[in-house]
Design an enzyme around this catalytic site. Sequence first.
Site, PDB file in Angstrom:
ATOM      1  N   HIS A 224       0.869  -1.176   0.000  1.00 29.85           N
ATOM      2  CA  HIS A 224       0.000   0.000   0.000  1.00 29.85           C
ATOM      3  C   HIS A 224       0.907   1.227   0.000  1.00 29.85           C
ATOM      4  O   HIS A 224       1.829   1.337   0.827  1.00 29.85           O
ATOM      5  CB  HIS A 224      -0.893  -0.056   1.238  1.00 29.85           C
ATOM      6  CG  HIS A 224      -1.492   1.246   1.640  1.00 29.85           C
ATOM      7  ND1 HIS A 224      -2.264   2.007   0.803  1.00 29.85           N
ATOM      8  CD2 HIS A 224      -1.462   1.922   2.828  1.00 29.85           C
ATOM      9  CE1 HIS A 224      -2.670   3.084   1.445  1.00 29.85           C
ATOM     10  NE2 HIS A 224      -2.198   3.064   2.667  1.00 29.85           N
ATOM     11  N   TYR A 258      -6.104   9.131   1.531  1.00 27.49           N
ATOM     12  CA  TYR A 258      -6.252   9.707   2.863  1.00 27.49           C
ATOM     13  C   TYR A 258      -5.023  10.557   3.152  1.00 27.49           C
ATOM     14  O   TYR A 258      -3.958  10.401   2.532  1.00 27.49           O
ATOM     15  CB  TYR A 258      -6.464   8.637   3.932  1.00 27.49           C
ATOM     16  CG  TYR A 258      -5.319   7.658   4.124  1.00 27.49           C
ATOM     17  CD1 TYR A 258      -4.204   7.985   4.904  1.00 27.49           C
ATOM     18  CD2 TYR A 258      -5.362   6.394   3.551  1.00 27.49           C
ATOM     19  CE1 TYR A 258      -3.166   7.094   5.101  1.00 27.49           C
ATOM     20  CE2 TYR A 258      -4.331   5.485   3.745  1.00 27.49           C
ATOM     21  CZ  TYR A 258      -3.236   5.834   4.518  1.00 27.49           C
ATOM     22  OH  TYR A 258      -2.207   4.949   4.697  1.00 27.49           O
ATOM     23  N   ASP A 543     -29.171 -20.751  15.093  1.00 29.54           N
ATOM     24  CA  ASP A 543     -30.423 -21.486  15.175  1.00 29.54           C
ATOM     25  C   ASP A 543     -30.347 -22.660  14.206  1.00 29.54           C
ATOM     26  O   ASP A 543     -29.746 -22.571  13.139  1.00 29.54           O
ATOM     27  CB  ASP A 543     -31.635 -20.603  14.901  1.00 29.54           C
ATOM     28  CG  ASP A 543     -31.635 -19.972  13.521  1.00 29.54           C
ATOM     29  OD1 ASP A 543     -30.585 -19.967  12.850  1.00 29.54           O
ATOM     30  OD2 ASP A 543     -32.691 -19.474  13.102  1.00 29.54           O
TER      31      ASP A 543
END
Length: 815
Positions: A224, A258, A543
Amino acid sequence: MTQPRVVLIGAGIVGCALADELTARGWTDVTVLEQGPLFATGGSSSHAPGLVFQTTGCKTMTSFAKYTVEKYTALTMDDKWCFQQLGGLEVATTPERWTDIKRRHGWATSWGVESYLRDPEECARLHPLLDPSKILGGFHIPSDGIAKPLRAAEAQARRAIERGAKFLAHHEVIGIERNGRRVKAIVTEHDTFAADIVVSCVGMWGPRIGRMVDLDIPLVPMAHQYAKTAPLAALKGVNTELSEMSKPLLRHQDADLYFREHVDRIGIGAYGHRPMPISADDILDFDVAPTMPSEIAFTPEDFETSWDAAVDLLPALGDSKVEEGVNGLFSFTPDGNPLLGEHPGLQGFWVAEAVWITHSAGVAKAMAEWLVDGQPGIDLHGCDLNRFEDVQRSPGYVHERSCRAFVEVYDVLHPLQPAERPRPLRTSPFYERQKELGAVFLEASGWERPHWYEANAGLPEVAEIPERNEWASRFWSPIAGAEALVARKRVAMFDMTALKRLEVSGPEALTFLQTMTTNQLDRKPGAVVYTLLLNEDGGVRSDLTIARLGQNRFQVGANGPLDLDWLRRRLPPNGGVHIADITPGTCCIGLWGPLARKLLQPLTRTDFSHEAMGYFKAQEAFIGEVPVTAMRLSYVGELGWELYTTADMGRRLWDTLWEAGQQHGVIAAGRSAFTSMRLEKGYRSWGADVTTEHDPFEAGLGFAVRMNKGYFHGRRALEGRSEETAVRKLTCLVIDDDYQVVMGSEPVFAGGVPVGYVTSAARGYSIGKNIAYAWLPAEVAVEGTPVEIEYFGERVQAVVSSEPLFDPEMKRIRS
């Protein structure tokens, strides 16, 4: 009580955080082994820029991040900060992103993170380097901020050391010893360390450690890009070396970027480049890596587009340049979530891998609870190491999907959006027939699953289906609504093959299942029972539908690999119970609708009348030439059967039913219609509506609990609880606005205050209303109470309703 001997592998931020959390709970016999130096170990923690944005669409991941912020904000080392709450700001430069930011604001509200929507001028005041003319608005989270990863790691390590933990540098693990099916010791090049519990926290090296214990760790180290500019005149004198930053963290997700300040420079992280995966075996050792193992050479050509987008958003960068950069390695998984949990075949060997700085303290807390208390305090099913099917652990699948996770890290993703590759992987025996009918397939656990059929486009009921909002219209068709209406009027065939099926057999099968589940299973062969698996604290971990097919043979309808893993770990040691996953060798058609019996009965000599085969009964029979196990069940609230057969006979079963059904107007119906019909009946979906964080009485599942049957796992925790004592409830909401079909995870307001969140939602075609289920306080979950659902920034009016909404007297299902 003697403490377990715990060895943690890896002294990055996860290992340090876990050592801190364990020792804080009284487990002080903790040894942390690190192959590199302390605490700049050379892993991902060593180069991570430390940005913490808390909000995602996942409640668990947001909870991890919230705890990380809380813990690191209160943490210091040598009077220096470990976390600064400068806030986070995500900006939108496109209408699609601005719309999605409103959805993200809803997520934050649902999960209890204070946040605000800001206009362009407000964004520019928060971050003066922004050009407000380039943006449509922003999403501001004041509690987000910047962590100092190495400082936070060492601060936590110091606290652990004060309590008795040991940290050893330059101890590369070269072997793991076992004693049968239990971990015994960790071997390094220097010593052997006896261990009762081992936790691998090595991140991108995870696959290497996993191989030592025959465990596939499904992650891919990925590069990255992160770059730093030259000093900026606009930042001169603004920040100090001590504080480093004064502005909020900034995300420009439309460009996969960013930003954070480094005193007088700007750091820029980019996800917009091509995926750069490498093998864990190709990561350089510390003594030969040019800088550190987790850093590889920066590739400027991959950053060019990112730089142009950065300059466009922050014009001050135009007078600067990229002065340094790195392609930093960190871990991606096929679904983007961490890998947490215990080895399925080696007791005492645990992993906590693919964990980002953002979630590090939260993950460590959950792992410490799991180890010390026997279970984590929050739902971890989406992060469990054992959540993947076998096909999802193949090297090719892991590589492909992990690369996709990298590419999509900042994308606007619809909750139904499937991956494109590798597909198709798992197909039912009906697949070719479904393609002939124009099935539109989405994916679940590697299965191709029809959501609607284009062959049904000519049904007159299509005209009855109202339009819906743009977001809810994606991966949907009005054909799905027509399929639901026709299933209610006539009969439809649903492919149920993707559901997990287990066979539990042996002389102790009944005793085993009785102790593992909540309902009474000691019934005659031919009985089918809906029941629950509980955690020790009474939380619902799954369940199940269990059919007793013989004295010592049961078929279990489960939710996925985690159910199989849970049951296998608890098998009696004497071999009296055997569990087999029969899903790959079998298939299932749900034949449901008021004409189901008229279609089915002429095809068999077995009596399928209500008197001979009542609701929740099972019978082995022949449908034409096809041997089936027929179960009188209905997850859609209509007369019908689940018809199971072996995979080799699946095509014949489909053709037999299809041909016989033509005179009755049979259709094939997809998952979209199925979801609508099950919500009309109020049937819960585990993992969406109910998790380990909820008990049966809160979830409206108390009918599946038989406290008088004797011991079962989790029973003690339920003593004294009831629907009357529940302080929160899973609640049915009805929305009058036909256009606004919500999708799930939206916040619910009562009296203008956020009080809960939506779990599942769909259009109820038969009742002509939109439906949402939500977790609400008991005092709000009262029939007739008006509430509001925030949907992409707008408030949608809803009202609490009694359930089920369709056929409350259960006449149709028992006809």
